[in-house]
Design an enzyme around this catalytic site. Sequence first.
Site, short mmCIF file in Angstrom:
data_model
loop_
_atom_site.label_atom_id
_atom_site.label_comp_id
_atom_site.label_asym_id
_atom_site.label_seq_id
_atom_site.Cartn_x
_atom_site.Cartn_y
_atom_site.Cartn_z
CG HIS A 471 -28.50 9.20 13.81
ND1 HIS A 471 -29.25 9.60 12.73
CD2 HIS A 471 -27.26 9.70 13.59
CE1 HIS A 471 -28.50 10.29 11.89
NE2 HIS A 471 -27.29 10.38 12.39
CG ASP A 475 -32.10 9.94 8.07
OD1 ASP A 475 -31.55 9.01 8.69
OD2 ASP A 475 -32.75 9.77 7.02
#
Length: 500
Positions: A471, A475
């Site tokens: 992450h 995204d």
Amino acid sequence: MTIEVRVPTLGESVTEATVATWFKKPGDAVAVDEMLCELETDKVTVEVPSPAAGVMGEIVAAEGETVGVDALLATIQAGEGAAPAPKAEAAPAAAPAVSGGSVDVMVPTLGESVTEATVSTWFKKVGDTVTQDEMLCELETDKVSVEVPAPAAGVLAEIVAPEGATVDATAKLAVISGAEAGAAPAAPAAAAPAPAAAATGKDVANAPSAEKAMAEAGLSADQVTGTGRDGRIMKEDVARAVATAAAPAAAAPAPAAAPRAPVAAEDAAREERVRMTRLRQTIAKRLKDAQNTAAILTTYNEVDMTEVMALRNQYKDQFEKKHGVRLGFMSFFTKACCHALKEVPEVNAEIDGNDIVYKNYVHMGVAAGTPQGLVVPVIRDADRMSFAEIEKAIAEKGKRARDGKLSMAEMQGGTFTISNGGVYGSLMSSPILNPPQSGILGMHKIQERPMVINGEIKIRPMMYLALSYDHRIVDGKGAVTFLVRVKEALEDPRRLLMDL
């Protein structure tokens, strides 16, 4: 006669290196394969051995100098008049083996950056007769198993490193006596003593790139633990120190493993304690490092496998007849992932310090379970391959993985990974990233389930898909988009042909 010492092949895509350390100076005697100097690339450290015995002549590339592949490093004066190189004190038999002589069995080349191995199995015992090139024992490194052949015919007189022993890259494993004439003993790699064997870290010159990295990070040498020769600080050591310093202060370091709880005597008698293999230790470390470093998140979807299964059933016989390999599901998933990675390139990228490195190619890692543990051979340039080429590559790599024949190079350089837990019956799981990659796709069991299709309930072969991603770089939108594109390509394989 003058012999040139040149820069060896440095590895794929590596075009230059920095001369880190010279172990010899002009006028020193050198032996064949004795280490002359150490080169440092942006990935690994490469030692340069002497191509011949003789006397060190001119050093053309000084320490700290940047050189290209095949560049001239130095010269050696070789020939009858050359002074012999000093022999290692530990070498018991330095003269060429003759009938009735002995030959040392040394650790073979283990691969780039591999410095030690564990003796896993001896196929022969002391007193056994051996023939030249007959397998004597098997060594296990972090990545692969290495078989050690007999350098000469004779009798196995002594086993120096028993099963379970950890040996370095220059160690002696055994001695063969009664070696046949003409069998040359292994050159003692230990013949080159370190220039400062008793030196401490402060007396050893650190790698130039490490000095630069420490200056940029504001670190001093006593804040970094060196892992290079004689404690030299390397570039990767600085990176580890920076990463440690950047860890949140609130996050206390993981405590050492707690001592095992007491076990009743009657239970202990029924237990079996087996030492973890080096491969298993490496798997454990890499998986835990991935959890500690990356911000791993998993998103899920499901795919209707009806169209892929129908297409496979229609053409599998013709496919196997023409290409000599079975048409499986992995080629469809590999193609679908390559297609999706073009649209969502961050899933195929990696983080390098404060930079994001986008890969304009796909080296697909295909996780494979073996009796020794999980390995991930890499299918290079999978995005340029046909279905048949992918299936052949996966079949060949899978067989080599099960046989323990994969080389280090075959498991390096992957940009994305596919893991198929469905072959073991897994219905759903969250795969762990294979660092430094930023994405891994988990395939699962195909199971018939009732689905609503155009307002009607129908039974369809469904598979859950799981994408674990970093992450920090990917995204949620990109991860979901990637998984949806894989789903769309599998539910309508014609999209792959039309590049849609």
